[in-house]
Write a protein that holds these residues in place. Structure first.
Motif, mmCIF file in Angstrom:
data_model
loop_
_atom_site.group_PDB
_atom_site.id
_atom_site.type_symbol
_atom_site.label_atom_id
_atom_site.label_comp_id
_atom_site.label_asym_id
_atom_site.label_seq_id
_atom_site.Cartn_x
_atom_site.Cartn_y
_atom_site.Cartn_z
ATOM 1 N N HIS A 147 0.811 -1.214 0.000
ATOM 2 C CA HIS A 147 0.000 0.000 0.000
ATOM 3 C C HIS A 147 0.850 1.272 0.000
ATOM 4 O O HIS A 147 0.303 2.375 -0.091
ATOM 5 C CB HIS A 147 -0.913 0.023 1.229
ATOM 6 N N ARG A 198 0.290 2.724 -12.607
ATOM 7 C CA ARG A 198 0.079 3.698 -11.525
ATOM 8 C C ARG A 198 0.092 3.056 -10.141
ATOM 9 O O ARG A 198 -0.026 3.772 -9.142
ATOM 10 C CB ARG A 198 -1.256 4.412 -11.714
ATOM 11 N N ASP A 199 0.240 1.718 -10.067
ATOM 12 C CA ASP A 199 0.171 1.004 -8.790
ATOM 13 C C ASP A 199 -1.107 1.382 -8.043
ATOM 14 O O ASP A 199 -1.085 1.819 -6.887
ATOM 15 C CB ASP A 199 1.399 1.303 -7.921
ATOM 16 N N ARG A 200 -2.206 1.168 -8.721
ATOM 17 C CA ARG A 200 -3.497 1.535 -8.134
ATOM 18 C C ARG A 200 -4.530 0.453 -8.443
ATOM 19 O O ARG A 200 -4.611 -0.051 -9.565
ATOM 20 C CB ARG A 200 -3.981 2.884 -8.662
ATOM 21 N N CYS A 201 -5.318 0.104 -7.430
ATOM 22 C CA CYS A 201 -6.318 -0.942 -7.555
ATOM 23 C C CYS A 201 -7.715 -0.340 -7.394
ATOM 24 O O CYS A 201 -7.937 0.497 -6.518
ATOM 25 C CB CYS A 201 -6.097 -2.034 -6.508
ATOM 26 N N GLU A 202 -8.636 -0.781 -8.247
ATOM 27 C CA GLU A 202 -10.030 -0.359 -8.159
ATOM 28 C C GLU A 202 -10.904 -1.604 -8.068
ATOM 29 O O GLU A 202 -10.753 -2.537 -8.853
ATOM 30 C CB GLU A 202 -10.430 0.470 -9.373
ATOM 31 N N GLY A 214 -3.936 2.823 -3.493
ATOM 32 C CA GLY A 214 -2.631 2.464 -4.007
ATOM 33 C C GLY A 214 -2.268 1.032 -3.631
ATOM 34 O O GLY A 214 -2.461 0.615 -2.487
#
Length: 318
Positions: A147, A198-202, A214
């Motif tokens: 994270h 982007r190292d991002r999770c949705e 993140g």
């Protein structure tokens, strides 16, 4: 990091049982992540027993990103059972609601003789209040590191190394791992998207909740490189390459516990054979890194501490 804190603050009481099983049975290890949990616990218990075997009567733990505090409670209970007369333990997490649960669940442990246990709201990117080389065992489990911004990991690893005199143990999600919903079962996910750029999770859950935060997936080589500059890496391997993929689904498969089948023994053999192979590690459910401080005292002769790699090929509980 506010989005991460909000997600775990809103996770609710069900998160504790989802992540760690029944809080009243801390050593049951029969939940969703049972195989990996037992592997991690074998490692922690081994290090604790090694320290006790040197004649140490005091021990100090630090759990960075402790969530509901389950792993720290396990360590305190086992240290007390092993005969440590002084046990100092601190866990911290960015999510205030998780710290509140940790304090509530562990409220009776502080009454044990010699136990000093506390939980704080804090950020892993901040400087740790512990003094240099004061912690015997530091842990940061189940993707707390994922994270964080990758750019901050060098400073974080240096800070963890500063306070650790014994071992540092962490688990993270590798790039080839199966999807997870973090706070709920993946079966309750409507949509999931991990943006690796982007190292991002949705995540959209079936109850209407939308999670966006993140999250970074590691390679084994990358994880090693983040900590090899300030620790000696004692072991690095994948956890749960096969068990999670062969676990029956009660909505579809006939009711049968994996531990009742000869398949369980075969899976254990496969896990043992493949866990440290580079072509398999990045496809495990988790990566386990065991690191040893370069600042700690040398082990006593005959203590068996140097170079020990625990056997993580554990059989599922019946």
């Amino acid at each position: 990091m506010d989005d991460v804190a909000n997600i775990y603050n809103q996770a609710g009481d069900d998160y504790v049982s989802y992540a760690d099983g029944d809080p009243s049975q801390p050593f049951a290890f029969d939940g969703l992540h049972a195989y990996a949990d037992r592997c991690v616990w074998t490692t922690l218990e081994t290090k604790l027993a090694e320290l006790r075997a040197t004649g140490a009567s005091s021990v100090r733990f630090l759990d960075a990103g402790c969530g509901p505090g389950t792993w720290l409670r396990r360590l305190v209970l086992r240290a007390h059972a092993l005969g440590f007369s002084s046990i100092t333990a601190r866990g911290f997490d960015i999510a205030q609601a998780q710290i509140k649960r940790a304090r509530l669940t562990a409220r009776n442990l502080s009454s044990l003789p010699g136990v000093n246990l506390q939980f704080d709201v804090a950020d892993l990117t901040d400087r740790l209040p512990e003094s240099d080389a004061s912690v015997d065992l530091t842990l940061c489990l189940y993707s707390a590191l994922s994270h964080l911004p990758v750019a901050s990991l060098k400073d974080i690893s240096t800070e963890i190394a500063r306070v650790t005199s014994g071992h540092f143990i962490t688990t993270v999600r590798p790039v080839g791992s199966t999807p997870t919903a973090f706070i709920d079962s993946v079966e309750n996910v409507r949509r999931l998207k991990q943006d690796h750029v982007r190292d991002r999770c949705e995540i959209d859950l079936s109850d209407g909740r939308r999670l966006a935060f993140g999250f970074h997936l590691f390679t084994a080589v990358e994880l090693r490189n983040h900590f090899s500059g300030c620790f000696d890496i004692e072991d690095l391997r994948g956890l749960d390459l096969f068990h999670c993929r062969f676990t029956p689904d009660s909505r579809w498969n006939p009711v049968r516990w994996l531990g009742d089948s000869p398949l369980a023994d075969e899976l254990d053999l496969l896990e043992k054979a493949c866990a440290a192979r580079p072509e398999f590690m990045d496809r495990a459910a988790h990566l386990l890194l065991i690191a040893r401080s370069r600042r700690g005292a040398a082990p006593k002769a005959g203590s068996g501490r140097a170079g020990l790699v625990p056997d993580l090929s554990l059989k599922p509980r019946p």
